[in-house]
Design a protein around this motif. Sequence first.
Motif, short mmCIF file in Angstrom:
data_model
loop_
_atom_site.label_atom_id
_atom_site.label_comp_id
_atom_site.label_asym_id
_atom_site.label_seq_id
_atom_site.Cartn_x
_atom_site.Cartn_y
_atom_site.Cartn_z
N ILE A 292 0.84 -1.20 0.00
CA ILE A 292 0.00 0.00 0.00
C ILE A 292 0.87 1.25 0.00
CG2 ILE A 292 -0.13 0.10 2.53
CD1 ILE A 292 -3.02 1.00 2.23
N ASP A 293 0.40 2.30 -0.60
CA ASP A 293 1.11 3.57 -0.58
C ASP A 293 1.09 4.13 0.83
OD1 ASP A 293 2.23 6.05 -1.99
OD2 ASP A 293 0.45 6.86 -0.97
N GLY A 294 2.27 4.55 1.34
CA GLY A 294 2.38 5.00 2.72
C GLY A 294 1.53 6.21 3.03
N LEU A 295 1.50 7.20 2.11
CA LEU A 295 0.69 8.40 2.35
C LEU A 295 -0.80 8.06 2.36
CD1 LEU A 295 2.62 11.04 0.22
CD2 LEU A 295 2.51 10.89 2.71
N LEU A 296 -1.20 7.08 1.52
CA LEU A 296 -2.59 6.65 1.51
C LEU A 296 -2.96 6.02 2.84
CD1 LEU A 296 -5.23 6.26 -0.03
CD2 LEU A 296 -4.32 4.06 -0.87
N LEU A 297 -2.01 5.26 3.42
CA LEU A 297 -2.27 4.66 4.72
C LEU A 297 -2.40 5.73 5.81
CD1 LEU A 297 -2.60 2.16 6.46
CD2 LEU A 297 -0.11 2.02 6.69
N VAL A 298 -1.59 6.80 5.70
CA VAL A 298 -1.71 7.91 6.65
C VAL A 298 -3.13 8.50 6.58
CG1 VAL A 298 -0.92 10.23 7.23
CG2 VAL A 298 0.74 8.47 6.64
N ARG A 299 -3.60 8.74 5.35
CA ARG A 299 -4.95 9.28 5.17
C ARG A 299 -6.01 8.31 5.75
NH1 ARG A 299 -6.05 11.40 -0.82
NH2 ARG A 299 -7.96 12.00 0.27
N PHE A 300 -5.76 7.03 5.52
CA PHE A 300 -6.71 6.03 6.01
C PHE A 300 -6.77 6.01 7.54
CE2 PHE A 300 -7.77 1.53 7.01
CZ PHE A 300 -9.06 1.55 6.51
N LEU A 301 -5.58 6.07 8.18
CA LEU A 301 -5.52 6.06 9.64
C LEU A 301 -6.13 7.32 10.24
CD1 LEU A 301 -1.95 4.60 10.25
CD2 LEU A 301 -4.13 3.42 10.49
N ARG A 302 -6.15 8.41 9.45
CA ARG A 302 -6.67 9.67 9.94
C ARG A 302 -8.10 9.96 9.43
NH1 ARG A 302 -4.01 9.26 13.55
NH2 ARG A 302 -2.33 10.57 14.32
N SER A 303 -8.71 9.00 8.75
CA SER A 303 -10.05 9.22 8.23
C SER A 303 -11.04 9.39 9.38
CB SER A 303 -10.48 8.05 7.34
OG SER A 303 -10.52 6.85 8.08
#
Length: 505
Positions: free
Chosen positions: A64-75
């Motif tokens: 997974i793209d790391g920045l996408l995971l950041v967005r996901f964790l902060r959703s």
Amino acid sequence: MVIQEPIKVLLIDDQPMISEAIRRMLAPEKDIIFRYCQDPTETLKVAKEYQPTVILQDLVMPEIDGLLLVRFLRSKDSPTRLIPLIVLSSKEEPVIKAKAFGFGANDYLVKLPDRVELIARIRYHSKAYLNFLKRTEAEERLKAENLRQSKYIKQVEKVTVAAAAVENDTFEPESLEEVAARSDELGRLARVFRHMVQTVKAREQELTQANETLETLKNSFARFFPFEYLNFLHKENVIHVQLGDHVSKEMAVMFSDIRSFTTISESMTPKENFDFVNAYLKRVSPEIRNHDGFIVKFLGDGMMAIFPDGADDAVCAGIAKLKKVHQYNQKREAKGYLPIQVGIGIHYGHMMVGMVGETFRMQGDAFSDNVNLTARLEGLTKFYGVSLLISQQTLDKLSNRNHYQIRFIDRAIVKGRNEPLAIYEVLDGDTEAVRELKLKTQLDFEQGLECYCTQGFDKALKYFNHVLMVNPLDKTAALYVERINQLIAQGVPQNWDGVWRFTKK
């Protein structure tokens, strides 16, 4: 000594060697717990289970793209949206860092970071997060306490309004229902206040309605002391009845009750028991009055009734009662309930009927050995499996015995007596189907009895078995088969006279 809450670190990185390096950095710190998640797609699952105080996340991972995971964790709906997030990446570009912070990262470190700096940042963010949780919890408690206090004040106002309502004669006890449900002093005050007001109002109502109540009580006495009983005692009204008033003469007495009532009642609540008994009694009791009798007293599910004018009244009342029971059973079966069986015993003889008790509590009752004998006779209905039994004395007092369908049942000595009693079954109260079967087999039944009494047991068995072939539910015939087999097996006692002796009530 204050026990500090542990710091829980969750590392999300696809490289186990990075995990091992971070683990070694944190190992000396006793208050820091470390957890590693190699698969970024399992992040939420692991976070829900582990409940970290800080998350370390790599940006470069194959799944997974790391920045996408950041967005996901902060959703917005993510359970990790408030947990501090430190990006741990090999990328040093300012643009990447800016995007990470823009998506909600709390910090950014280039791996592998210095141990001292990593631990300091972990502690800083974890403690801030733990303090945030404590602050949120405290705010919720404060909010709940404010709500409780607000509710308390409103309920105090209700008590104040209720006091004014009492003064205006508009108080309604229901207005303090919620306050009275409290378990504290305010609740106790509301309950005492409400009880006091209700008591005062009740006394006022009692005083204003005294005359009406007196008249109502006078009319109500008739239900406890029926008009027929007054006539029997030659009294104009209940206030003239005295302790010891009685009438002594020959009369017919009836006992009746519901068969197996204890078994039936065990499956019902107390209220259902009362409703059931009253539903039964209100159907059958009028038949006593309809045939010139009166109920001396109710005996739970049963009753004792007196018929001063003759045996025919008692027998006709018994037949009418059984017919009412059959009608009641049709309604019960239509509603899915089991039918009930009733036993009735009627005897005729001399007895005293009058008032017993003491000065402040008296009731009607009947005294005589004949009364006790009637109770025993009613009890035998269960033993013989029949609904209505009468004694020889009752039969002799009937104006026309041919008016009824009767069969001789037995000669027996009941418990407490020495003289045998001739017992007869009245068939008129049975259902048509049962009555027809008994009439159809009556000749065989009578011949079986004759052979039984003369010790012709083989012939008696033949007759009674023939009865049972036609009417398998004739419990009396089955009883004689059992007796005869017992006499054959054990031998006939010396001076046996065909009388059966009961040792139990």
